[in-house]
Design a protein around this motif. Structure first.
Motif, mmCIF file in Angstrom:
data_model
loop_
_atom_site.group_PDB
_atom_site.id
_atom_site.type_symbol
_atom_site.label_atom_id
_atom_site.label_comp_id
_atom_site.label_asym_id
_atom_site.label_seq_id
_atom_site.Cartn_x
_atom_site.Cartn_y
_atom_site.Cartn_z
ATOM 1 N N ALA A 36 2.822 -0.972 4.310
ATOM 2 C CA ALA A 36 2.396 0.383 3.960
ATOM 3 C C ALA A 36 3.589 1.334 3.927
ATOM 4 O O ALA A 36 4.400 1.357 4.861
ATOM 5 N N VAL A 59 -0.291 -6.389 5.097
ATOM 6 C CA VAL A 59 -0.132 -5.119 4.385
ATOM 7 C C VAL A 59 1.194 -4.463 4.753
ATOM 8 O O VAL A 59 1.500 -4.261 5.927
ATOM 9 N N LYS A 95 -5.058 0.355 5.693
ATOM 10 C CA LYS A 95 -4.233 -0.738 6.235
ATOM 11 C C LYS A 95 -5.020 -1.545 7.265
ATOM 12 O O LYS A 95 -5.052 -2.784 7.218
ATOM 13 N N LEU A 152 0.846 -1.190 0.000
ATOM 14 C CA LEU A 152 0.000 0.000 0.000
ATOM 15 C C LEU A 152 0.882 1.241 0.000
ATOM 16 O O LEU A 152 1.727 1.411 0.876
#
Length: 234
Positions: free
Chosen positions: A33, A31, A21, A9
């Motif tokens: 990020a 995830v 997230k 992400l």
């Protein structure tokens, strides 16, 4: 989810980064990020992901540049743009750079989750197909590496590279409609813009190869206003 599906992400707005997230993690995704394009590219080269979610307006290097760079190395991983840029020109540019989806801010979180699920499913289908050198439709077998179609009587029909690429794309996405934009990006790579009739002619050729009754196809379908679909009936 039996395995942790991984998402990269890339979003520079803290509140949005945290919210997306959290919601993706609640759905069972792992995830990673980050907030800028350069970091995203570094992480992408070090790890494997099932999906990349990219903001367009990023510091130092925008999302379009990140997408283009990733596509030079990897044509398979799904990429979704999240952006406030909502003109048709921006959407076309995003698709030309190699994105699979384009979601405009502000967006509905439930819609984001649904779109993520569809794209991740595609990545898994693509992984499955990479393990296959061939695919059987009815009594005929496609050999992707040698560009050949083998009939049940042992005879072989040579396939063009474009025919093989389009067959592979439709089989990867079996039972899902594939848009003309996705076909352009994957098969023609936007260096040539075939007309709808050109793509239709490929589908007609596939029907001649595979359909028991060309007028009532069971494998290769034209979806009006959208694109095309391969259905595996077995």
């Amino acid at each position: 989810m039996s395995q942790k599906l991984r998402i990269l992400l890339v979003e520079d707005e803290d509140h949005l980064l945290d919210a997306i997230k959290l919601n993706l993690e609640l759905e069972g995704y792992k995830v990673h990020a980050v907030k800028d394009g350069k970091t995203a590219l570094k992480i992408f080269k070090e790890e494997r992901f099932n999906l990349i979610i990219l903001d367009v307006m990023l510091p130092e290097m925008d999302g379009f540049q990140v997408c283009e760079t990733i596509r030079l190395e990897n044509a398979e991983v799904p990429i979704m743009f999240l952006t406030a840029k909502n003109t048709s020109e921006d959407r076309v540019l995003g698709l030309k750079k190699g994105a699979d989806d384009y979601l405009v801010k502000p967006f509905n979180l439930e819609e984001l989750i649904l779109r993520v699920g569809i794209l991740v499913k595609r990545s898994l289908k693509s992984d499955d197909l990479k393990e296959l050198n061939s695919y059987k439709i009815g009594d005929k077998t496609i050999y992707f590496n040698s560009f050949e179609l083998k009939h049940d009587d042992g005879t072989i029909t040579p396939l063009t590279k474009k025919e093989t690429m389009l067959l592979k794309l439709l089989i990867e996405r079996k039972n899902d409609a594939v848009s003309r934009e996705q076909i352009l990006e994957t098969v023609w790579n936007y260096d040539v813009y075939p007309s709808t009739r050109t793509i239709d002619n490929f589908i007609l050729t596939f029907r001649k190869y595979f359909e028991p009754d060309q007028k009532n196809p069971v494998y290769f379908h034209s979806i009006r206003g959208v694109g095309y679909k391969f259905t595996d009936i077995h």
